[in-house]
Design a protein around this motif. Structure first.
Motif, PDB file in Angstrom:
ATOM      1  N   LEU A 160       0.835  -1.206   0.000  1.00  9.93           N
ATOM      2  CA  LEU A 160       0.000   0.000   0.000  1.00  9.93           C
ATOM      3  C   LEU A 160       0.869   1.256   0.000  1.00  9.93           C
ATOM      4  CD1 LEU A 160      -3.073   0.764   0.214  1.00  9.93           C
ATOM      5  CD2 LEU A 160      -2.662   1.079   2.667  1.00  9.93           C
ATOM      6  N   VAL A 161       1.943   1.239   0.778  1.00  7.97           N
ATOM      7  CA  VAL A 161       2.859   2.389   0.844  1.00  7.97           C
ATOM      8  C   VAL A 161       3.430   2.689  -0.533  1.00  7.97           C
ATOM      9  CG1 VAL A 161       5.109   3.132   1.731  1.00  7.97           C
ATOM     10  CG2 VAL A 161       3.429   2.141   3.281  1.00  7.97           C
ATOM     11  N   LYS A 162       3.798   1.644  -1.267  1.00  7.03           N
ATOM     12  CA  LYS A 162       4.351   1.832  -2.622  1.00  7.03           C
ATOM     13  C   LYS A 162       3.269   2.297  -3.603  1.00  7.03           C
ATOM     14  CE  LYS A 162       6.343  -2.292  -2.731  1.00  7.03           C
ATOM     15  NZ  LYS A 162       7.056  -3.468  -3.240  1.00  7.03           N
ATOM     16  N   LEU A 210       2.754   6.524  -0.032  1.00  8.58           N
ATOM     17  CA  LEU A 210       2.634   6.958   1.360  1.00  8.58           C
ATOM     18  C   LEU A 210       4.022   6.981   2.011  1.00  8.58           C
ATOM     19  CD1 LEU A 210      -0.443   4.702   2.263  1.00  8.58           C
ATOM     20  CD2 LEU A 210      -0.452   7.040   1.369  1.00  8.58           C
ATOM     21  N   HIS A 211       4.954   7.605   1.323  1.00  7.99           N
ATOM     22  CA  HIS A 211       6.346   7.610   1.774  1.00  7.99           C
ATOM     23  C   HIS A 211       7.009   8.937   1.420  1.00  7.99           C
ATOM     24  CE1 HIS A 211       7.561   7.075  -2.420  1.00  7.99           C
ATOM     25  NE2 HIS A 211       6.653   6.106  -2.503  1.00  7.99           N
ATOM     26  N   GLN A 212       8.255   9.075   1.895  1.00 10.60           N
ATOM     27  CA  GLN A 212       9.025  10.296   1.650  1.00 10.60           C
ATOM     28  C   GLN A 212      10.246  10.020   0.778  1.00 10.60           C
ATOM     29  OE1 GLN A 212       9.861  11.413   5.703  1.00 10.60           O
ATOM     30  NE2 GLN A 212       7.819  12.248   6.054  1.00 10.60           N
ATOM     31  N   GLY A 213      10.163   8.962  -0.001  1.00 12.03           N
ATOM     32  CA  GLY A 213      11.287   8.603  -0.866  1.00 12.03           C
ATOM     33  C   GLY A 213      11.870   7.257  -0.486  1.00 12.03           C
ATOM     34  N   TYR A 214      12.919   6.879  -1.216  1.00 12.86           N
ATOM     35  CA  TYR A 214      13.527   5.554  -1.039  1.00 12.86           C
ATOM     36  C   TYR A 214      14.901   5.679  -0.397  1.00 12.86           C
ATOM     37  CZ  TYR A 214      14.627   0.690  -2.189  1.00 12.86           C
ATOM     38  OH  TYR A 214      14.942  -0.650  -2.124  1.00 12.86           O
ATOM     39  N   SER A 266      14.772   0.399   1.377  1.00 14.62           N
ATOM     40  CA  SER A 266      13.373   0.432   1.816  1.00 14.62           C
ATOM     41  C   SER A 266      12.802   1.843   1.651  1.00 14.62           C
ATOM     42  CB  SER A 266      13.263  -0.004   3.279  1.00 14.62           C
ATOM     43  OG  SER A 266      13.997   0.875   4.106  1.00 14.62           O
ATOM     44  N   TRP A 267      11.471   1.911   1.606  1.00 11.61           N
ATOM     45  CA  TRP A 267      10.795   3.194   1.506  1.00 11.61           C
ATOM     46  C   TRP A 267      10.772   3.871   2.867  1.00 11.61           C
ATOM     47  CZ3 TRP A 267       9.897   4.952  -3.197  1.00 11.61           C
ATOM     48  CH2 TRP A 267       9.769   4.027  -4.250  1.00 11.61           C
ATOM     49  N   ILE A 268      10.899   5.192   2.870  1.00 16.54           N
ATOM     50  CA  ILE A 268      10.849   5.969   4.111  1.00 16.54           C
ATOM     51  C   ILE A 268       9.383   6.310   4.369  1.00 16.54           C
ATOM     52  CG2 ILE A 268      11.625   8.046   5.300  1.00 16.54           C
ATOM     53  CD1 ILE A 268      13.960   8.111   3.191  1.00 16.54           C
ATOM     54  N   LEU A 269       8.789   5.650   5.340  1.00 15.12           N
ATOM     55  CA  LEU A 269       7.352   5.752   5.591  1.00 15.12           C
ATOM     56  C   LEU A 269       6.940   7.151   6.027  1.00 15.12           C
ATOM     57  CD1 LEU A 269       4.662   4.149   5.892  1.00 15.12           C
ATOM     58  CD2 LEU A 269       5.316   3.762   8.279  1.00 15.12           C
TER      59      LEU A 269
END
Length: 200
Positions: free
Chosen positions: A54-56, A60-64, A70-73
């Motif tokens: 879902l985040v991807k 729903l993140h601030q970048g990788y 990993s994605w920065i939640l």
């Protein structure tokens, strides 16, 4: 905190305003959260929400983060996205962290635990870098996710489950199904009693 999925110990009357419960399945990456969540969803009929996906999908993140792969939640975006769905109840949520979620969302928090040697092989098979494997193995050794769950939720609803093999997985699915059925029966009983009291 309990290592038993005994409904008598884990179902909290105060949380039974929803008709169906929300269950969080968490644990270190590689412990089998998504597989268990999918199987439990099929068994119970409760929808499965894979937070990582879902985040991807919804950004729903601030970048990788290249270093940790990993994605920065973005906590606020995630909570806003799930608020309505989880407030209604009846979901199985899987994510490798649990402290980001409001306590009121979940009626049962399951923390999966896996032996380190088994976990190492699973993470290696995923193609994780040695740094990422070491980080996750250390997290499992020091019970980081379990401690996080115990600090974030009522002790009575936090249950740790072994997740080393297919037998563990099958047993865990059966126990979750039994727990959900007990929840539903308790809720129906409560509603019937309230209706009876109203008539009087």
């Amino acid at each position: 905190m309990s290592n038993s999925l005994d409904p008598e110990q884990t179902i909290q009357e105060a949380y039974m305003e929803r008709q169906t419960p929300n269950i969080l399945i968490t644990g270190t990456p590689g412990t089998g959260k998504t597989t268990l969540s999918q199987l439990a969803s099929e068994s119970t009929g409760l929808p499965h929400i894979n937070v990582g996906e879902l985040v991807k999908e919804k950004s729903l993140h601030q970048g990788y983060d290249q270093e940790f792969q990993s994605w920065i939640l973005d906590d606020d975006k995630l909570v806003d996205e799930l608020e309505e769905t989880l407030s209604s109840g009846g979901n199985i949520v899987d994510f490798h962290s649990c402290e980001v979620f409001p306590e009121r969302w979940f009626d049962l928090v399951l923390v999966l635990r896996t032996d380190n040697t088994i976990l190492y092989d699973r993470l290696k098979d995923r193609g994780y870098s040695q740094k990422k494997i070491t980080e996750n193995i250390d997290s499992e050794i020091f019970q980081v996710i379990l401690e996080e769950a115990k600090e974030s939720y009522a002790a009575e609803i936090v249950v740790d489950l072994q997740s080393n093999n297919i037998e563990d997985m099958q047993s865990n699915v059966a126990r979750i199904e039994e727990w959900v059925e007990t929840w539903k029966a308790r809720t129906n009983e409560k509603d019937s009693q309230e209706n009876l009291n109203t008539k009087h």
